[in-house]
Every structure is written in C-alpha cells, then in structure tokens.
Motif scaffolding. Structure first.
Motif, PDB file in Angstrom:
ATOM      1  N   PHE A 108      15.692   0.231  21.553  1.00 24.42           N
ATOM      2  CA  PHE A 108      15.072   1.132  20.584  1.00 24.42           C
ATOM      3  C   PHE A 108      16.023   1.707  19.538  1.00 24.42           C
ATOM      4  O   PHE A 108      15.560   2.384  18.617  1.00 24.42           O
ATOM      5  N   LYS A 111      15.016   0.521  16.085  1.00 26.22           N
ATOM      6  CA  LYS A 111      13.592   0.378  15.808  1.00 26.22           C
ATOM      7  C   LYS A 111      13.190   1.278  14.641  1.00 26.22           C
ATOM      8  O   LYS A 111      13.691   2.406  14.505  1.00 26.22           O
ATOM      9  N   ASN A 114      12.199   5.477  14.617  1.00 22.64           N
ATOM     10  CA  ASN A 114      12.791   5.925  15.876  1.00 22.64           C
ATOM     11  C   ASN A 114      12.974   7.444  15.812  1.00 22.64           C
ATOM     12  O   ASN A 114      13.874   7.941  15.135  1.00 22.64           O
TER      13      ASN A 114
END
Length: 376
Positions: A108, A111, A114
């Motif tokens: 993540f 990402k 986020n």
C-alpha cells in the motif's frame, strides 16, 4: 528409500533440513536490514523509492522461507512447536505482527489515495527490520541458553514466567545474538544495495554505512561465540536420554564434528571477506561472499545445537523437560512420508534461483523507477 532409515537417521535428516531453512532465512533478512537503512542511505524520495524497489523484489522470498521454516518445524518436531509457540507466544506474536506490517507496507505504500501516507508505511518497514531480526535472533539464543518451561506427563507446556518468552531479553547472551543478527542483516542489506543499484550516491553512502555496522556486528557476534564456546551446555545421555550440564559442550560439538567446524570457520571468513573486499577493494560482489558465509555459519550453529547428543531447546526450569531431536520429533512413519515430499525442495530452489536471476538481470536505476508501471 527413506523407510529403510532408522528413526534417529530420519530425525537427523530433518534437523539438517531445518538448519538449512534457518540459514537461508537469516541470509534473506538482508531485506529487513536494508529496510532499516532507507533513511540513512536514501536522502531523497527518489532514492528511497530505488532502495525499496530493489528490496521489494525479494521480500516475499524472506516471508516464504520463514513460513516454510515454521511449517517444517511443526511437522517434524511438533513438541517444540507446541512448547515454544504455545508457551512463549508473546515473542512469536510480535514477530508475526512485524512481518504482517511489512506485507501491508509493500502493498500500500505507493497506492493512490493512500490516506496513511507513504511515511507511515516506511516506518512499518523499519519496525519490521528492527523487531523481525532482533526478536528472532534473541529467540534462537534460547536454543543455547534455555527457556523457562516444563512439561507434564501429557507433554503439556507449563510456562514458568508470565512474560511468555519476552523474559529472554533479560539474558544478555540471547540479546547479543539478536543484535548480531540485526547488524548482520544491515550489512547484507548494504552489500545488496551495492550489488543491485546503479546510483553513485547510494553506493557511496552504502560503503560508508558498511563500516559503521560492521564494528557493532563484530562486537556482538564475537561476544556470543566466545561465551558460547566457554559456557556449560545441555548434554543428553545417549542411552538414558537424561539431560545434564557439560562444560564446554558446544566447543566439544565443534571439535567432535570437524566438518561442521569447517563450515563454521569458512562461513566466518566468507562474511569477513565480503565486507573487506567491498570496503577496501571497492568490489561490487561482496554480497555473495557474505551471503554464502552467513548460510554456512548459521547452518553450523543449528547443527551444534541439535546434534552430538545435545538438547536443542533446553529448559532451565526443569532440566528433564528439555527437548531433543529424539523426544520432540514426529513418528517414524510421519518423518518417512515427509522425507519423500522433501525431494521436491531442489525443484523449488531452482525455481527461486531462476526468478532471482531474472529480477536481477540489470541494476536498478532512477530512470527505471520513472518508467515502471508499479513501484513499491
């Protein structure tokens, strides 16, 4: 084939496999060590991205090897698994949590949208690198210094300390091994950066950090080894199975198993040569010398912990509850069946080597990061 082996031979075979997996895992902790260095080696966002991507291509190997190690231990020596994981569960829960946040962080960090921010996941990776190596090294230290447990007639574990395994940090010899593993992982991480990254500033800083981490590694590792060779060890009477204390037990194990002593010495030389050739000769391939040396050294330590009539998981609360490869193993039938399954290991290893080489076909550059469709 395997069914013709004695139960003891199968137990020894599986302890060798466990030792190999442990050695490979410690080598692969270069990922964890590298994660703790992203702020001291990477000074810009671009440099940190380079570092995390060269590590991110290998983090799954470390995690998979750890899971395989735990699974193999459970199947071949279930009484250890039940005793340590069932008694010293705070240690293992912290280790598990450290590796879970690593997986989350790599997934993540970059990402879009986020909400935690990349910085939070970078901290997760640093935590994984610190706790993962330090706690595992400290836990393995109990193989030589003992743990506070006893077993009843039904082999149920009775842990004698409410800290549930965390009390291991009160024994400095355990912590010395944990710190040695931590700094070794950082050394391997730095050597890996030098080997895989094409970035002058990162390579220069990595060589500088290598010296800073080598000194504490040598201090803690030498402390652990010298103390280990001079201390009393947990010996097992070969006929009665009685556990007793023997002076210089681990030194005796090395001297009585010259092949293992050779692995141990060659391993230490390999680690030192990988460091020396990188610092003083500007070599870019010290990672493989140090990595091979790490595997041989850790393998030798696990062998002297379990072979030659030695308790690999001794109890300081009740000496006769100590675990050996004989009293902690699965049945002969189970070990025989599992031994046939183990014949697939070379194929798995070949698969890993193939993809490792494919991912390291060329060094990581800043330009490559800007072109990648997915970065960590």
């Amino acid at each position: 084939m395997f069914e013709n082996l004695s139960h003891l031979a199968l137990q020894q075979y599986w302890w060798v496999l466990i030792s190999v997996l442990a050695a490979l895992f410690v080598f692969l902790t270069f990922v964890q060590g590298g994660q703790t260095l992203i702020y001291s080696v990477g000074k810009t966002e671009g440099e940190k991205t380079i570092l995390l991507n060269t590590l991110g291509r290998k983090w799954e190997f470390t995690f998979t090897t750890l899971v395989t190690f735990g699974g193999a231990f459970f199947a071949s020596f279930p009484l250890f698994y039940a005793t340590s994981f069932g008694g010293a569960y705070w240690v293992w829960l912290l280790i598990l949590a450290a590796f879970i946040v690593q997986a989350v962080a790599y997934e993540f960090r970059m990402k879009p949208a986020n909400f935690l921010g990349a910085k939070t996941y970078e901290i997760f990776l640093v935590v994984n690198g610190l706790l993962g190596t330090l706690l595992i090294g400290t836990a393995v230290g109990t193989f030589f210094n003992g743990a506070e447990f006893s077993l009843n007639e039904m082999n149920q574990v009775l842990w004698q300390n409410p800290a549930r395994g965390l009390e291991a940090v009160l024994t400095f010899h355990n912590v010395a091994l944990g710190l040695a593993v931590f700094f070794l992982a950082r050394i391997l991480g730095l050597l890996y950066f030098i080997f895989t990254v094409d970035h002058e500033a990162i390579v220069s800083r990595s060589r500088k950090q290598l010296l800073y981490n080598t000194i504490p590694f040598l201090v803690f590792f030498l402390w652990f080894v010298v103390w280990l060779l001079l201390k009393e060890g947990f010996a097992v009477h070969p006929e009665t199975g009685e556990v007793f204390m023997e002076k210089y037990k681990y030194l005796h194990n090395l001297l009585q198993m010259p092949l293992v002593l050779g692995f141990f010495l060659i391993g230490i030389v390999g680690v030192l040569w990988g460091i020396i050739s990188t610092i003083f000769m500007k070599s870019g391939k010290g990672f493989w010398f140090a990595g091979t040396g790490t595997v041989l050294t850790v393998f030798a330590l696990f062998i002297i912990a379990g072979f030659n009539n030695t308790s690999f998981y001794p109890s300081v609360a009740d000496l006769q509850s100590s675990l050996t490869i004989q009293n902690a193993s699965s049945s002969k039938f189970t070990l025989t069946v599992m031994s046939y399954v183990s014949l697939m290991i070379p194929f798995v290893f070949a698969y890993i080597v193939y993809f490792w080489k494919a991912m390291n076909r060329k060094k990581v550059t800043e330009e490559e990061m800007s072109e990648e469709s997915h970065v960590y």
